[in-house]
Design an enzyme around this catalytic site. Structure first.
Site, PDB file in Angstrom:
ATOM      1  N   TYR D  91       0.764  -1.178   0.110  1.00 13.29           N
ATOM      2  CA  TYR D  91       0.033  -0.044  -0.082  1.00 13.29           C
ATOM      3  C   TYR D  91       0.749   1.320  -0.131  1.00 13.29           C
ATOM      4  CZ  TYR D  91      -3.909   2.697   1.016  1.00 13.29           C
ATOM      5  OH  TYR D  91      -5.142   3.632   0.937  1.00 13.29           O
ATOM      6  N   SER D 188       1.280  -7.878   2.379  1.00 15.49           N
ATOM      7  CA  SER D 188       0.213  -6.963   2.640  1.00 15.49           C
ATOM      8  C   SER D 188      -0.779  -6.611   1.508  1.00 15.49           C
ATOM      9  CB  SER D 188       1.031  -5.548   2.997  1.00 15.49           C
ATOM     10  OG  SER D 188       0.019  -4.724   3.860  1.00 15.49           O
ATOM     11  N   GLN D 189      -0.968  -5.524   0.950  1.00 17.68           N
ATOM     12  CA  GLN D 189      -1.724  -5.393  -0.216  1.00 17.68           C
ATOM     13  C   GLN D 189      -1.404  -6.194  -1.192  1.00 17.68           C
ATOM     14  OE1 GLN D 189      -2.927  -1.450  -2.212  1.00 17.68           O
ATOM     15  NE2 GLN D 189      -1.242  -1.827  -3.388  1.00 17.68           N
ATOM     16  N   ASP D 274       1.571  -7.863  14.430  1.00 14.51           N
ATOM     17  CA  ASP D 274       1.292  -7.059  13.558  1.00 14.51           C
ATOM     18  C   ASP D 274       0.145  -6.126  13.568  1.00 14.51           C
ATOM     19  OD1 ASP D 274       0.574  -6.035  10.773  1.00 14.51           O
ATOM     20  OD2 ASP D 274       0.773  -7.788   9.934  1.00 14.51           O
ATOM     21  N   HIS D 303       4.288  -5.973  10.977  1.00  9.38           N
ATOM     22  CA  HIS D 303       3.850  -5.864   9.843  1.00  9.38           C
ATOM     23  C   HIS D 303       4.853  -6.407   8.641  1.00  9.38           C
ATOM     24  CE1 HIS D 303       0.839  -5.774   6.639  1.00  9.38           C
ATOM     25  NE2 HIS D 303       1.377  -4.696   5.930  1.00  9.38           N
TER      26      HIS D 303
END
Lengths: 325, 325, 325, 325, 325, 325
Positions: D91, D188-189, D274, D303
């Protein structure tokens, strides 16, 4: 993140007085000769890694006091002699893993990456493996900034600078490295090491000095808003009567004093919004650098400086200076 | 500052499994006998201080490996034998100055305050003077929590616990100290030391253990929101494959294992809003303490715990237990 | 924590205009005579405390409007007349417990520690017991900084300063206190009180003024980054049309105006990284102090200033000035 | 950074109900066929870069609506067919520069790195060059999380997922890429994209899904303490009556629904600390993944998850699964 | 901003034991009759304001002890009797200016807005003008939460609740106000006042209670992460031995005890992400409210709750209940 | 919150060079004529609202590219022609609900409140309903500050300024609005719009410009400590080579350039502690404003500026200038 230091036009002419110990050169001559008297004994072992590009070597060598220091040496494919970029690591980090260091090799340069003794535990990416097997004779603030700071002879950075010197020696020992094309490089703490080695090591041909820490240290400690300079202030806030002795020790490691002796071509960079290494401390050294020099100013960046853009500029700078690797 | 841990009724019966190394006792027997084989050589020098109450002695003694450790010994006025409270210092602090330690002497107790090797630089009041002249064989997170953590034999706290043991020995050596009335005391890191000495040292008559750090260390590292437990997490976030070895080392220093061996009367305290030493980690040890025990619960306090109120309770507790000092 | 104010060389000559009300002296004459017209009625009761050093007295006396104010009086052992250090307490704190105040008595000085009316609840160590039984005729920001600020006659600090004056009177009343050796002392808010009493009370022989709050108050409110000065800014941000009236009231309490009248020897201290009481506000007063004076500059400390080191300097300063206590 | 979610043993069996739209498959069938009806027109241009390793291609292709999307394709040296890792970006980031993506090529894998439309401006290292030339029909919180969220047809992520699908198609188009060894990867994204492509694209042979965002989105929005999930909460805090419609749209993009359709071998990772993508949201998807699967649990990481260690595990996983690249 | 309290389904049945003093009713009967024995003497003066809508009156009346309390009364245009919403103000604010209170009048309701004595200085919009002319007999934490807390008779909120009662009386005194249609309203501290007046004042026809503070106060003090509940914890952290007395006083002001007596129709609201007034404390009261009731749950909002949407719901609620104003 | 910018006396004469594009007027002529060539088609619909004061209209009109933009028009009771205050909304907010905008109507002024396209989601009170149906051709930092910033023609603010222009046109279209008494108003982003419309729209009779954003934008981006200026810095920290192009685009929107063309009477305001819109950027525009002007300086306020006090001043200013509405 606003501007935090002098305006750029004042930075460009900022030449403050920074104390230079009378025996600065003697101290470093002694340090280097003591270090060189130890066994270098470089060991080059093929690294266990998924990386199959060129040659990846897990290196060990004798640094200060002969302590074994880890490194990586990554050579681009082929058999020709190559220039080598000796890279150091920023505060709290270590040599990480080979996959972090592929850019210079991909650009045709060998790269030797030195682990930082006793650090390498504060970065989740750049973990290290090298301890610092030397006691400190004074209580110290967390981090390494004040370990042994009561005397330049016992100060942590003496050992790290000595290691950095020997890292260049290791690069020279590898048969594929062209000893006319040794470059030192690093940002922040590593920039401090590169700056010092650019001044101290006779085989260094150029220095890539990004947002260098440890220049005009007193000012750094007075105005930095984050990062390791704050350890010095914390130490002095606790040890109120140690100011003079502390800065006396630090003057042996101040980048301004190395810049006064730095004769090789240097490419600096600075971030004007750098709260960790305030830009005036970078210019205090840059403006004293004796050799050919250039500085990339990143007006909107903090301590990260120019990163990838800077790296591309560095590749061009090195090619212009030394020819294709 | 909200409650951050289990409800009080669950805390009172919280008895988690905490690993105990098979050679826990052997490790500490060896540690103590090695330490005791070194010269203690206590030196008691009148301190330079404006304090003119009783006798204030600047103490030096041989701790782990015979390293010289600083301390203060403050004796109340008079010639009678007195009980002595051996106090340790919280994380990052040192022995400070004599004027910080007048309360127990004013209450009639001699007090011996041990400096913490290599710490003593993070507190502006409690500065220290004792270094830690032992290298670490692993890179480490700032602070001392992970120095030498790859092996219990080299872990920083082995040296500090050994010093703490010898501090009790020093107290015993002073002619005015009544060896039947030696008390160990401290909060946080110092509470961990007091807890351990209450279990290890045969001359300790009682232990005052406030918000003790280093009990059920894994849980502390998992849920603490501030303070030195975070150094363990930071180390493991960087050294991802070291979890097992790290907690193996730590199990030799876990207060739960000392509590299982703690037979002397103990007065604990805990703050239910303690984000640094979560209350469940305190109860994990307290609930295992073998000897007579009591715990003061401070429901609205954080890591400061009961402070002055606790101290007044401690004075009464000691008087009840040992008679007026 | 970086430097936040003028450079030291500018601080040393910083003499800004600070408004002085035409009736400043009249206001304080009236305040003092009104206060003195009330019954002082000091009550000295042996304190309930584990402290058995010298004599510890729980004191009560009539302050502003005759309100009963708590204090401690701790006398060193013996029967000889002794000098007495009257100490005040910093913002949000109270008199705490006797064990917090043993240093000066241990150095041979009696000490009288005054509780701060209506404060004493924001410190976990220095709790207080004295209320402030006076309504305020204006809405006020949390804390006491703006209670009654619409008029100097009703301002909270008028009452606190009056109490502080009477605290000196109480010290004078105790038979063991030598009325030629009364010293006032304190840091931050307490430094403001000590500074004012050094100027107002004829029996004060010296003042120990550490990081004094309430000097050049407008500048403090404009540049402080933390602490009680922010209450003034918050009040004016809400009461936008009250600026003139507010600073008019505050000018009666501004330390610069007391410094202009301070004729006794004074030992100041200042922290150059003090975000709560910016150093320029300290120098604004110090540079105006009329009497013999000295200032300890702590370049790396914040609002804590010199703490224990300063205290040792104070002991020497007092001995030089007044002879051993 | 403490643990913030369920204990690990509960995570391992966490299988919450997550809404699945009745027309989930139809929606994606339509999306993909619409996208594929647009011109892919991949353009492979030698990149301007100092990198001289293998072949570095600056790629452009037609994504959603035929919008031109940038990418890099880096091929290891040689002429043999190679497996290809299609990587997406987290992101706020973009494709960056070629030097950021050398690890997989150095391990023998081609890698195609897709730029994220309209992002690529929040990372100082991973800058992007691709805009998002589609208006949004609703006001939206900063960032892309709520652009077009009133309808799945107009939601930003529909366009990004469609691009991600076409990125695989582009890889397939390059003559050196072996279409039996296409891997999707990201954290993540980008983990969300990899997870979805592992379920949607028939040519994907394996998925490397690190700390995947966008799984059990409602829970993520309810408990995440930082990161883009907070944009959903902020949008609903402002648009109080839009909750149902918002989560209806999001259900078309929820990783749990893709996991229910994910049949290829998958290697997941999760960080138990996270705060951005809470571990329970990862397990909510992982526990539903249909195909062969494995998850690396990083108990002390946030994260960042496993980073370099995870990458080495991934290389081994791919070798085991697909043979050397 | 994540969820911070029990899940919604548990909240809906949350009925904890909250202590009720035996003399709760007697205390309030006395308080009210004492207050009513004072002169109310409402003064209605045309306000100086640019507002030319309806009639804007600057009101003054005798509250607790007859202290003059400021208010606004804004009447919609016309001569008909109108219902009146009596509004209180949240913590730290005051009555502000007439232009802040036009919404209810624009919807046809008169509104009387009571200033909060001694507050009104922490909001830049809602400034106040009313002091609190009553001393406190205990030291207190900044803010009003602990002023006079050692006894319910002297507690600050006794005075504020009494004022709130009289504010309803004032509304009843104005000739245009229809005494069958008096509504009390407010959010946070003002919600606590509305809740109490809904239980105490016989002329109140309905209560609009938004995110009410001061319900299940002990739990609020234990789990709130921000806001005035923290003052209670801070007070007890300093005054460690005052817990029982403090909560005894607070039980006289606990909204749960008022809810047990609240018989009129009530419309509540709650924000599930409210860190200042945790949702469980709201449900603790709501679930006990005796009368007809409804609660609007805002799952994605914090302490702001439903704001403008809630207001539109309130208008409809009041119309349904009381007919058009 | 300390002062963060130049001293007031320097601010009053601060007239920095701010770049003005050669085709500034041409750009705006084109922009306005293109916008005006689109259908305005104002639609006035009675709003669904509990507000029964005057006439509340839900407005829709064609802004940039004819996109439908929402607004409210609130007319005071009666049939006479009235002056109209056209209000814009601050960054991240939208038009909210009618009850937020009653103050000017209550003072006798019609008010038209324009929604901000694509914003309206970051405020829990001022939610919006208008999207921004135009793609951006560059990746952009969250928020709208950098959408389309690579060219003034595509920059987000071109669309918003065009909408703002048309909002004035809509006000002129309503039969009750007196076209000689059109006022533009707003704070922060809305102040920037008011400032620009004061310069661009021939029917504007006065401008109320509070803490205006977007003036001397470069300086704002260099020194702001919070708020949307930081988006510009973040964009340039990522897109390091875009500085020149970015500021070239921004110069078309810089308030200083509008101020140079602002001929109508203007009432400005500024907060000296404004970290979001530093006061020097406000004065940079104010000092260039050509027309009659006045500035209210709020020395103790931040970005909130004068709020309600400023509004009362504005009412008086408008009455003096234009007669009662």
């Amino acid at each position: 993140m606003p501007l935090i230091d002098l305006p750029l036009d004042e930075l460009r002419v900022f030449r403050p007085d920074v104390a230079e110990p009378a025996d600065f050169d003697a101290f470093w001559d002694t340090t280097i000769s003591e270090t060189r008297s130890q066994d270098l004994s470089p060991v080059f072992t093929p690294a266990e890694t998924p990386v199959r590009f060129g040659t990846v070597l897990d290196v060990s060598f004798g640094g200060w006091a002969g302590d074994r220091i880890a490194a990586w040496l990554i050579l681009p494919p082929g058999d020709d002699p190559v220039g080598c970029v000796v890279r150091y690591i920023g505060y709290g980090g270590g040599r990480g893993r080979p996959q972090h260091h592929l850019a210079f090799p991909a650009a045709g340069w060998a790269t030797l990456v030195m682990d930082s003794r006793g650090q390498g535990s504060q970065s989740t990416t750049m973990s290290g493996v090298t301890g610092d097997p030397h006691g400190t004779d004074n209580p110290a603030v967390p981090g390494v900034m004040t370990r042994g700071i009561t005397d330049p002879a016992t100060y942590y950075y003496r050992r790290l600078f000595a290691d950095a010197y020997r890292a260049v020696d290791v690069a020279l020992r590898h048969p594929r490295v062209d000893n006319q094309r040794i470059v030192v490089a690093g940002n922040s703490q590593a920039g401090a090491l590169a700056q010092a080695m650019g001044a101290l090591h006779p085989y260094v041909a150029a220095a890539l000095i990004d947002v260098p820490f440890l220049s005009h240290i007193r000012r750094g400690a007075e105005i930095a808003q984050a990062g390791p300079y704050l350890e010095i202030g914390a130490y002095l806030a606790s040890h109120r009567l140690e100011e003079e002795r502390t800065f006396d020790t630090l003057s042996y490691f101040d980048g301004v004093n190395f810049a006064r002796r730095g004769a090789v071509p240097a490419l600096y960079s600075v971030g004007l919004m750098d709260r960790v290494v305030p830009p005036s401390t970078v210019f205090a050294a840059y403006n004293r650098w004796v050799g050919e020099k250039r500085i990339e100013v990143w007006p909107w960046n903090g301590h990260e400086g120019g990163e990838t853009t800077q790296w591309e500029t560095q590749c061009a700078f090195l090619s212009d200076l030394l020819g294709r690797p």
